[in-house]
Scaffold this motif. Structure first.
Motif, PDB file in Angstrom:
ATOM      1  N   PRO A  94       0.915  -1.208   0.003  1.00 49.84           N
ATOM      2  CA  PRO A  94       0.101  -0.062  -0.083  1.00 49.84           C
ATOM      3  C   PRO A  94       0.715   1.312   0.135  1.00 49.84           C
ATOM      4  N   GLY A  95       0.561   2.155  -0.877  1.00 52.89           N
ATOM      5  CA  GLY A  95       1.146   3.349  -1.042  1.00 52.89           C
ATOM      6  C   GLY A  95       2.614   3.381  -1.863  1.00 52.89           C
ATOM      7  N   VAL A  96       2.656   2.275  -2.241  1.00 51.66           N
ATOM      8  CA  VAL A  96       4.256   1.939  -2.916  1.00 51.66           C
ATOM      9  C   VAL A  96       3.818   1.852  -4.584  1.00 51.66           C
ATOM     10  N   SER A  97       4.399   2.479  -5.511  1.00 51.50           N
ATOM     11  CA  SER A  97       4.008   2.613  -6.727  1.00 51.50           C
ATOM     12  C   SER A  97       4.874   1.411  -7.494  1.00 51.50           C
ATOM     13  N   TYR A  98       5.971   1.400  -7.236  1.00 47.40           N
ATOM     14  CA  TYR A  98       6.890   0.412  -7.808  1.00 47.40           C
ATOM     15  C   TYR A  98       7.956  -0.370  -6.926  1.00 47.40           C
ATOM     16  N   VAL A  99       8.078  -1.525  -7.166  1.00 46.16           N
ATOM     17  CA  VAL A  99       9.167  -2.184  -6.173  1.00 46.16           C
ATOM     18  C   VAL A  99       9.849  -3.308  -7.138  1.00 46.16           C
ATOM     19  N   GLN A 100      11.217  -2.878  -7.425  1.00 42.11           N
ATOM     20  CA  GLN A 100      12.094  -3.566  -8.104  1.00 42.11           C
ATOM     21  C   GLN A 100      12.741  -4.651  -7.402  1.00 42.11           C
ATOM     22  N   HIS A 101      12.846  -5.864  -7.680  1.00 42.39           N
ATOM     23  CA  HIS A 101      13.692  -6.732  -7.077  1.00 42.39           C
ATOM     24  C   HIS A 101      14.623  -7.570  -8.108  1.00 42.39           C
ATOM     25  N   HIS A 102      15.289  -8.339  -7.636  1.00 39.88           N
ATOM     26  CA  HIS A 102      16.497  -9.033  -8.450  1.00 39.88           C
ATOM     27  C   HIS A 102      15.978  -9.429  -9.687  1.00 39.88           C
ATOM     28  N   SER A 103      14.655 -10.168  -9.736  1.00 39.44           N
ATOM     29  CA  SER A 103      14.541 -10.633 -10.921  1.00 39.44           C
ATOM     30  C   SER A 103      13.255  -9.819 -11.900  1.00 39.44           C
ATOM     31  N   GLY A 104      12.894  -8.727 -11.462  1.00 44.27           N
ATOM     32  CA  GLY A 104      12.015  -7.822 -12.075  1.00 44.27           C
ATOM     33  C   GLY A 104      11.331  -6.915 -11.223  1.00 44.27           C
ATOM     34  N   ALA A 105       9.858  -6.685 -11.193  1.00 49.03           N
ATOM     35  CA  ALA A 105       9.268  -5.532 -10.612  1.00 49.03           C
ATOM     36  C   ALA A 105       7.614  -5.941 -10.433  1.00 49.03           C
ATOM     37  N   TYR A 106       7.303  -5.178  -9.459  1.00 43.57           N
ATOM     38  CA  TYR A 106       5.831  -4.902  -9.034  1.00 43.57           C
ATOM     39  C   TYR A 106       5.630  -3.513  -9.499  1.00 43.57           C
ATOM     40  N   VAL A 107       4.545  -3.175 -10.199  1.00 42.92           N
ATOM     41  CA  VAL A 107       4.315  -2.004 -10.238  1.00 42.92           C
ATOM     42  C   VAL A 107       2.771  -1.678 -10.379  1.00 42.92           C
ATOM     43  N   THR A 108       2.387  -0.401  -9.873  1.00 48.72           N
ATOM     44  CA  THR A 108       0.775   0.008 -10.071  1.00 48.72           C
ATOM     45  C   THR A 108       0.642   0.474 -11.387  1.00 48.72           C
ATOM     46  N   VAL A 109      -0.582   0.319 -11.760  1.00 54.54           N
ATOM     47  CA  VAL A 109      -1.147   0.633 -13.318  1.00 54.54           C
ATOM     48  C   VAL A 109      -0.851   2.167 -13.527  1.00 54.54           C
ATOM     49  N   ASP A 110      -0.980   2.968 -12.595  1.00 56.52           N
ATOM     50  CA  ASP A 110      -0.707   4.373 -12.684  1.00 56.52           C
ATOM     51  C   ASP A 110       0.999   4.635 -12.925  1.00 56.52           C
TER      52      ASP A 110
END
Length: 141
Positions: free
Chosen positions: A93-109
């Motif tokens: 919650p409240g985080v737009s982008y999380v980059q990790h060693h093999s890729g990313a989690y990202v909000t649509v915005d």
């Protein structure tokens, strides 16, 4: 083997589909890869592609790679072409982008902003399919 299967399976449709493999470097997935992914150009003419389908591709790319691929997609798309892209939007919650060693989690915005920087605009948010958010982009007019 998957690319070869697709080439055989779709051969009777002529040049309506094309399938390519490249030996892209990835510290996580292909450390012996010969080509840096940020240097790869899609093997198509500019403005020649009707549909780009990227299922679970962007979940395995670091941000610089994702931005490069978005620019390549924008370059490749025909004026009325579309890019159908799935994203892992499992950010805290409240985080737009999380980059990790093999890729990313990202909000649509956040991803929409990355795409806009590349010359793409969001046309539609389809919804969740197989656990990933599916979005459709087109070239910005």
């Amino acid at each position: 083997p998957h690319i070869l299967w697709c080439r055989r399976a779709f051969a009777e449709l002529g040049d309506r589909f094309s399938f390519h493999h490249f030996d892209g470097y990835s510290e996580e997935y292909n450390p012996g890869g010969a080509i840096q992914t940020v240097d790869y150009e899609l093997p198509v003419d500019a403005g020649s592609v009707d549909v780009v389908a990227a299922h679970s591709l962007f979940t395995h790319l670091l941000e610089a790679e994702a931005r490069h691929y978005l620019r390549e997609i924008a370059r490749a798309l025909a004026p009325d072409g579309r890019a159908v892209i799935s994203l892992d939007t499992n950010t805290p919650p409240g985080v737009s982008y999380v980059q990790h060693h093999s890729g990313a989690y990202v909000t649509v915005d956040y991803f929409r902003g990355m795409a806009a920087d590349a010359g793409l605009e969001l046309q539609e948010t389809v919804g969740v399919i197989y656990g990933q958010m599916v979005v459709v982009f087109r070239r910005r007019a």
